[in-house]
Write a protein that holds these residues in place. Sequence first.
Motif, PDB file in Angstrom:
ATOM      1  N   GLU A 136      29.725 -25.652  22.626  1.00 52.33           N
ATOM      2  CA  GLU A 136      28.530 -26.326  22.096  1.00 52.33           C
ATOM      3  C   GLU A 136      28.508 -27.812  22.441  1.00 52.33           C
ATOM      4  OE1 GLU A 136      26.366 -27.133  17.761  1.00 52.33           O
ATOM      5  OE2 GLU A 136      27.984 -25.668  17.936  1.00 52.33           O
ATOM      6  N   GLN A 137      29.640 -28.509  22.269  1.00 55.86           N
ATOM      7  CA  GLN A 137      29.671 -29.944  22.553  1.00 55.86           C
ATOM      8  C   GLN A 137      29.528 -30.213  24.050  1.00 55.86           C
ATOM      9  OE1 GLN A 137      29.581 -32.391  20.199  1.00 55.86           O
ATOM     10  NE2 GLN A 137      29.166 -33.632  22.021  1.00 55.86           N
ATOM     11  N   GLU A 138      30.136 -29.363  24.862  1.00 55.02           N
ATOM     12  CA  GLU A 138      30.006 -29.514  26.311  1.00 55.02           C
ATOM     13  C   GLU A 138      28.550 -29.361  26.753  1.00 55.02           C
ATOM     14  OE1 GLU A 138      32.958 -26.525  27.474  1.00 55.02           O
ATOM     15  OE2 GLU A 138      33.964 -28.123  28.598  1.00 55.02           O
ATOM     16  N   LEU A 139      27.853 -28.392  26.159  1.00 56.73           N
ATOM     17  CA  LEU A 139      26.448 -28.180  26.501  1.00 56.73           C
ATOM     18  C   LEU A 139      25.594 -29.389  26.120  1.00 56.73           C
ATOM     19  CD1 LEU A 139      26.026 -24.434  25.488  1.00 56.73           C
ATOM     20  CD2 LEU A 139      25.742 -25.370  27.784  1.00 56.73           C
ATOM     21  N   LYS A 140      25.900 -29.997  24.976  1.00 59.80           N
ATOM     22  CA  LYS A 140      25.157 -31.192  24.542  1.00 59.80           C
ATOM     23  C   LYS A 140      25.378 -32.352  25.509  1.00 59.80           C
ATOM     24  CE  LYS A 140      24.989 -30.168  19.571  1.00 59.80           C
ATOM     25  NZ  LYS A 140      25.464 -30.569  18.211  1.00 59.80           N
ATOM     26  N   THR A 141      26.633 -32.516  25.936  1.00 60.69           N
ATOM     27  CA  THR A 141      26.940 -33.583  26.902  1.00 60.69           C
ATOM     28  C   THR A 141      26.233 -33.331  28.223  1.00 60.69           C
ATOM     29  OG1 THR A 141      29.127 -33.883  25.909  1.00 60.69           O
ATOM     30  CG2 THR A 141      28.803 -34.767  28.129  1.00 60.69           C
ATOM     31  N   LEU A 142      26.260 -32.084  28.666  1.00 57.47           N
ATOM     32  CA  LEU A 142      25.599 -31.710  29.906  1.00 57.47           C
ATOM     33  C   LEU A 142      24.103 -31.992  29.830  1.00 57.47           C
ATOM     34  CD1 LEU A 142      25.393 -30.312  32.657  1.00 57.47           C
ATOM     35  CD2 LEU A 142      25.548 -28.105  31.483  1.00 57.47           C
ATOM     36  N   ALA A 143      23.483 -31.599  28.740  1.00 52.41           N
ATOM     37  CA  ALA A 143      22.044 -31.833  28.575  1.00 52.41           C
ATOM     38  C   ALA A 143      21.731 -33.319  28.544  1.00 52.41           C
ATOM     39  CB  ALA A 143      21.557 -31.162  27.293  1.00 52.41           C
ATOM     40  N   ILE A 194      21.771 -34.796  32.102  1.00 51.34           N
ATOM     41  CA  ILE A 194      20.586 -34.380  32.867  1.00 51.34           C
ATOM     42  C   ILE A 194      19.339 -35.085  32.358  1.00 51.34           C
ATOM     43  CG2 ILE A 194      19.098 -32.419  33.443  1.00 51.34           C
ATOM     44  CD1 ILE A 194      21.622 -30.657  33.330  1.00 51.34           C
ATOM     45  N   ASN A 195      19.210 -35.192  31.042  1.00 52.95           N
ATOM     46  CA  ASN A 195      18.029 -35.834  30.454  1.00 52.95           C
ATOM     47  C   ASN A 195      17.939 -37.313  30.801  1.00 52.95           C
ATOM     48  OD1 ASN A 195      17.124 -33.460  29.245  1.00 52.95           O
ATOM     49  ND2 ASN A 195      18.221 -33.852  27.327  1.00 52.95           N
ATOM     50  N   VAL A 221      16.856 -35.245  39.847  1.00 54.62           N
ATOM     51  CA  VAL A 221      17.891 -34.209  39.772  1.00 54.62           C
ATOM     52  C   VAL A 221      17.670 -33.207  40.912  1.00 54.62           C
ATOM     53  CG1 VAL A 221      18.919 -32.384  38.368  1.00 54.62           C
ATOM     54  CG2 VAL A 221      18.042 -34.474  37.278  1.00 54.62           C
ATOM     55  N   MET A 222      18.756 -32.826  41.558  1.00 53.40           N
ATOM     56  CA  MET A 222      18.675 -31.797  42.604  1.00 53.40           C
ATOM     57  C   MET A 222      19.612 -30.648  42.257  1.00 53.40           C
ATOM     58  SD  MET A 222      20.264 -31.023  46.071  1.00 53.40           S
ATOM     59  CE  MET A 222      19.568 -30.141  47.470  1.00 53.40           C
ATOM     60  N   LEU A 223      19.164 -29.410  42.493  1.00 53.62           N
ATOM     61  CA  LEU A 223      19.988 -28.224  42.283  1.00 53.62           C
ATOM     62  C   LEU A 223      20.503 -27.734  43.623  1.00 53.62           C
ATOM     63  CD1 LEU A 223      17.639 -26.175  39.884  1.00 53.62           C
ATOM     64  CD2 LEU A 223      19.224 -28.036  39.292  1.00 53.62           C
ATOM     65  N   TYR A 224      21.771 -27.345  43.662  1.00 54.54           N
ATOM     66  CA  TYR A 224      22.325 -26.737  44.871  1.00 54.54           C
ATOM     67  C   TYR A 224      22.953 -25.413  44.454  1.00 54.54           C
ATOM     68  CZ  TYR A 224      24.215 -26.319  49.540  1.00 54.54           C
ATOM     69  OH  TYR A 224      24.478 -25.887  50.818  1.00 54.54           O
ATOM     70  N   LEU A 283      22.894 -21.314  31.708  1.00 53.81           N
ATOM     71  CA  LEU A 283      21.521 -21.827  31.752  1.00 53.81           C
ATOM     72  C   LEU A 283      20.686 -21.331  30.576  1.00 53.81           C
ATOM     73  CD1 LEU A 283      20.599 -21.809  35.547  1.00 53.81           C
ATOM     74  CD2 LEU A 283      21.694 -23.577  34.168  1.00 53.81           C
ATOM     75  N   GLU A 284      20.922 -20.115  30.142  1.00 55.03           N
ATOM     76  CA  GLU A 284      20.208 -19.612  28.956  1.00 55.03           C
ATOM     77  C   GLU A 284      20.466 -20.505  27.750  1.00 55.03           C
ATOM     78  OE1 GLU A 284      19.952 -14.776  29.739  1.00 55.03           O
ATOM     79  OE2 GLU A 284      21.590 -15.609  28.533  1.00 55.03           O
ATOM     80  N   ALA A 285      21.717 -20.983  27.603  1.00 49.08           N
ATOM     81  CA  ALA A 285      22.058 -21.861  26.480  1.00 49.08           C
ATOM     82  C   ALA A 285      21.603 -23.300  26.716  1.00 49.08           C
ATOM     83  CB  ALA A 285      23.572 -21.832  26.251  1.00 49.08           C
ATOM     84  N   LEU A 286      21.560 -23.716  27.972  1.00 50.94           N
ATOM     85  CA  LEU A 286      21.239 -25.109  28.309  1.00 50.94           C
ATOM     86  C   LEU A 286      19.751 -25.412  28.291  1.00 50.94           C
ATOM     87  CD1 LEU A 286      22.180 -27.898  29.434  1.00 50.94           C
ATOM     88  CD2 LEU A 286      21.963 -26.893  31.729  1.00 50.94           C
ATOM     89  N   LEU A 287      18.932 -24.496  28.758  1.00 54.95           N
ATOM     90  CA  LEU A 287      17.498 -24.760  28.934  1.00 54.95           C
ATOM     91  C   LEU A 287      16.808 -25.288  27.668  1.00 54.95           C
ATOM     92  CD1 LEU A 287      16.576 -21.823  31.328  1.00 54.95           C
ATOM     93  CD2 LEU A 287      16.067 -24.240  31.749  1.00 54.95           C
ATOM     94  N   PRO A 288      17.078 -24.731  26.477  1.00 56.32           N
ATOM     95  CA  PRO A 288      16.409 -25.258  25.278  1.00 56.32           C
ATOM     96  C   PRO A 288      16.795 -26.705  24.941  1.00 56.32           C
ATOM     97  CG  PRO A 288      17.305 -23.069  24.875  1.00 56.32           C
ATOM     98  CD  PRO A 288      17.873 -23.533  26.168  1.00 56.32           C
ATOM     99  N   LEU A 289      17.917 -27.185  25.485  1.00 55.47           N
ATOM    100  CA  LEU A 289      18.387 -28.536  25.180  1.00 55.47           C
ATOM    101  C   LEU A 289      17.829 -29.588  26.138  1.00 55.47           C
ATOM    102  CD1 LEU A 289      22.184 -27.734  24.583  1.00 55.47           C
ATOM    103  CD2 LEU A 289      20.331 -27.763  22.897  1.00 55.47           C
ATOM    104  N   LEU A 290      17.126 -29.149  27.168  1.00 55.82           N
ATOM    105  CA  LEU A 290      16.661 -30.084  28.191  1.00 55.82           C
ATOM    106  C   LEU A 290      15.236 -30.550  27.933  1.00 55.82           C
ATOM    107  CD1 LEU A 290      18.010 -28.310  31.408  1.00 55.82           C
ATOM    108  CD2 LEU A 290      19.008 -30.272  30.216  1.00 55.82           C
ATOM    109  N   GLU A 291      14.989 -31.817  28.261  1.00 53.25           N
ATOM    110  CA  GLU A 291      13.641 -32.369  28.192  1.00 53.25           C
ATOM    111  C   GLU A 291      12.914 -32.069  29.499  1.00 53.25           C
ATOM    112  OE1 GLU A 291      14.380 -36.495  27.610  1.00 53.25           O
ATOM    113  OE2 GLU A 291      15.367 -36.210  25.671  1.00 53.25           O
TER     114      GLU A 291
END
Length: 579
Positions: free
Chosen positions: A187-194, A197-198, A203-206, A316-324
């Motif tokens: 959970e904390q890692e996902l928050k940091t990741l978001a 990115i925010n 941002v570029m995806l590879y 990504l399923e867990a990350l997407l809701p945390l992104l602006e």
Amino acid sequence: MGKTVADLLVNMLVEAGVKRVYAVTGDSLNPVNDAVRRDGRLQWIHVRHEEAGAYAASMDAELDGIGCCMGSSGPGHVHLVNGLYDANRSGNPVIAIASTVTTDKLGTENFQETNVTKLFDDCSKYCFMANTPAQAAHGFQSAIQHAIHQKGVGVVGLPGDVASADATHITTSEQNYFTNSKLQPGEQELKTLAKVINENKKVMLYCGHGCKDAQDEVMLLAKKLNAPMGFSFRGKIYFDKENNPYAVGLNGLLGTKSGFKAMHEADTLILLGTDFPYTEFLPEKNTIIQIDEKPERIGRRAKVNFGYHGKIKDTLEALLPLLETKTETKFLKEMRDLHKEVEEKYCSYVLAKGEEKKIHPEFVAAMIDEIASDDAIFTVDTGMSAVWAARYLKGKKNRYLTGSFNHGSMANAMPMAIGAGLGHPDRQVIALCGDGGISMLLGDLMTISQYNIPAKIIIFNNASLGMVKLEMQVEGYPEWQTNMVNPDFAMVAKAMNIHSWVVEDPKNIKQALQEAFDHDGPAVVNIFTDPDALAMPPQINFEQIKGFAKTMGKMMLNGKTAEVIDTAKSDMKYLKEIF
């Protein structure tokens, strides 16, 4: 007759999902061959060379989850090694049985004896020599379990006398377990990741092969971030589509300006399920995030700032809701416009179809892309045929593309097509082969013929080792020993009872390909392509230019002025692409 160790092996392979075995039988492998015959549930595919069998088994694993190949004493199983290296590096679960001399002869330098564990240790996740029936039972179960969960090769050395011995009861499991656990950062890692990115604008995806099961989630991520999307060769077939509004192409040796530039001009680069090996093409000054199912890969190719362990889909399923949602589209538009320019250049190369016996390979690849079905399976050789596949084969409804992308071996496309054609006879299977690659395992065209495998073998016949020739030129060496004197591949195919076509004139390409693709059964199309066709990377340095010029100068001094002129004519269009 009681159950033998070979019978136990066959049953365990069937229970694990193996459908066929690729092998050349003989001496120590004969007890297994007989067990397969008596059981009747596995198909024994008699390949002409064990290396072809290993590649075919790898394709079974890549497409359907597991594959199996076998080799008999010494020389037989030694031939498996190259194909197993490829399978292991590609993450394909393959079970390899290396039968060997009887146990009383081990360690005596007996005829055809090898040290199985030493031989296969570097190309497997698990390697074990079974000296007793009980050890064999444990080894089979462990090899399969390692292969399916560590995604690689499991090898069991099996002496002939052990294979034919009565099976022994063991107290541990004789079955295997296929698990599919959710895997995502905490959970904390996902928050940091978001947060990272925010906070960044561009941002570029590879995207790599690890995105195979997360295509919808990756597209949602690109949409939410208005992010340009690049992809590795193994990842391109999932995202290199005309209807993808975020695609900007590949990076690396086979890449494009747009794929390279987007990666270097982004504030943040997100590496998704890719072990992209060409570090010199990766940026060093922007923020890099890497997400991978195998945490040991994180940071080994680039200066990664944030690394996360997880399956791409789950993460990504867990990350997407945390992104602006990012509304700025300038960066995306610039990279897409550049990508459009690159694609238009590639299309312009196709219009110049070439001349007799010097057909432009770009035109051939574009025609294959146009005619092939929307769910075609493509296998490509390492070398110049891989370049044309990278640039012209596009993803459609359910296409699949593979090759020796991690190991980089020659001769892989045709035997991979054997596995794909046997496993998926309802789909179009197309192998893009170089003349150098097809020559190495030419005998296994007879395997395709014998089992009537509906593979379409397209040979880019430029009478040279094209990629090696290019490597020598940019290093400043005059090309030498790269030319090939080839047989008439179409006549060879005909002698093997395979329908074949020869194409020397570009105006006949489309018809020949269409007829071959429509043919009910295997087909070979021998196409004479331009030996001087050149492929440049998206970024070229001064030393490479200097080396190329030095090569041309040496060739002229050695009386090869005409060849230099021909090369220059072919190469100018590619040089314009760089500058």
